[in-house]
Design an enzyme around this catalytic site. Structure first.
Site, PDB file in Angstrom:
ATOM      1  N   HIS A 260      33.657  10.992  21.107  1.00  0.00           N
ATOM      2  CA  HIS A 260      34.023  11.883  22.034  1.00  0.00           C
ATOM      3  C   HIS A 260      35.209  11.203  22.848  1.00  0.00           C
ATOM      4  CE1 HIS A 260      32.048   9.437  25.152  1.00  0.00           C
ATOM      5  NE2 HIS A 260      31.454   9.089  24.198  1.00  0.00           N
TER       6      HIS A 260
ATOM      7  N   CYS B  52      35.308   7.846  25.520  1.00  0.00           N
ATOM      8  CA  CYS B  52      34.100   6.996  25.286  1.00  0.00           C
ATOM      9  C   CYS B  52      34.039   5.568  25.958  1.00  0.00           C
ATOM     10  CB  CYS B  52      34.054   6.791  23.679  1.00  0.00           C
ATOM     11  SG  CYS B  52      32.360   5.859  22.840  1.00  0.00           S
TER      12      CYS B  52
ATOM     13  N   CYS C   9      27.533   9.254  19.728  1.00  0.00           N
ATOM     14  CA  CYS C   9      27.492   8.312  20.683  1.00  0.00           C
ATOM     15  C   CYS C   9      26.273   8.534  21.576  1.00  0.00           C
ATOM     16  CB  CYS C   9      28.747   8.433  21.504  1.00  0.00           C
ATOM     17  SG  CYS C   9      28.705   6.953  22.838  1.00  0.00           S
TER      18      CYS C   9
ATOM     19  N   ARG D 152      26.526  12.283  28.412  1.00  0.00           N
ATOM     20  CA  ARG D 152      27.298  13.445  28.568  1.00  0.00           C
ATOM     21  C   ARG D 152      27.341  14.277  27.242  1.00  0.00           C
ATOM     22  NH1 ARG D 152      32.309  10.444  31.459  1.00  0.00           N
ATOM     23  NH2 ARG D 152      31.522   9.210  29.435  1.00  0.00           N
TER      24      ARG D 152
ATOM     25  N   ASP E  57      26.061   8.412  24.517  1.00  0.00           N
ATOM     26  CA  ASP E  57      26.572   8.978  26.009  1.00  0.00           C
ATOM     27  C   ASP E  57      25.900   9.979  26.512  1.00  0.00           C
ATOM     28  OD1 ASP E  57      28.374  10.137  28.014  1.00  0.00           O
ATOM     29  OD2 ASP E  57      29.803   8.657  27.387  1.00  0.00           O
TER      30      ASP E  57
HETATM   31 CO    CO Z   1      30.865   7.099  23.715  1.00  0.00          CO
END
Ligand code: CO
Length: 218
Positions: A98, A101, A42, A46, A44
């Site tokens: 994750h 998400c 992803c 993080r 993301d």
């Molecule tokens: Co995500």
């Protein structure tokens, strides 16, 4: 006008640190890359791929998009996959989702989010496909949690279904697909135990996936 100077000073410090611990590191990387792993994860912020598995530049080939989708119609992802398998000769494809998400959450909301809703459409289909299993869970949090996992597993299947993987397995190449999920809350990865290394193994994963929702399945 030069901007974001702190990022350039961070970069200088990072390069100096690597050069100090591994002399000749960058010079060596300019001549070739030979990663063993492709990471489909992803976007993301993080979930930084290299950091969470402790791999240096040159060791992990990476493709990231919102909600770690591997869609057959996505020329970007398919080009990365083809290059990784046929040119770089990677041995492992890791689809890593994750928990928490935002893409999964957005796909389940009724309110519009703009263009990204089109991108996230396949997640609604995955939810629909596994609705019986999801409806057995106690609350929406548990459903979102499980949908993050199911999305990873479905993307592993998508990767396996590509002609890229089917042809590579036909050629007898050793390529293993993995489905992992990362927990933002503790920084740890979990293996979803759906690894496949051949077309027959992929078929049994697909059967298992559809069997999960068969009537009477606990
Ligand atoms: Co995500």
């Amino acid at each position: 006008m030069k901007t974001l100077p702190h990022l350039f000073s961070n970069n200088k410090a990072w390069a100096d640190k690597i050069r100090a611990s591994i002399p000749g590191f960058f010079e060596q990387l300019t001549s070739q890359q030979a990663p063993r792993y492709l990471w489909i994860g992803c976007s993301d912020s993080r979930v930084p791929a290299n950091e969470i598995v402790g791999l240096l530049p040159g060791e992990l080939f990476v493709h990231r998009n919102v909600a770690n989708l591997a869609l057959h119609t996505d020329m970007n992802c398919m080009s990365v996959l083809q290059y990784a398998v046929e040119i770089l000769g990677i041995h492992h494809v890791i689809v890593c989702g994750h928990y928490g998400c935002g893409g999964i959450k957005a796909a389940l909301e009724r309110k519009p989010h703009g263009l990204v809703d089109n991108w996230l459409r396949p997640i609604r289909d995955i939810r629909q496909k596994h609705l019986a299993e999801l409806n057995r869970l106690p609350d929406e949090d548990a459903q979102r949690h499980r949908l993050c996992e199911l999305n990873v597993i479905e993307q592993v299947v998508n990767v396996g279904n590509t002609t890229i993987l089917q042809n590579a397995w036909d050629r007898g190449e050793e390529i293993i697909l993995h489905g992992w999920i990362y927990d933002l809350a503790d920084g740890l990865l979990k293996d979803l135990d759906v690894s496949v290394r051949s077309a027959p193994q992929l078929e049994s994963l697909k059967n298992k996936l559809s069997g999960m929702d068969s009537p009477g399945n606990p």
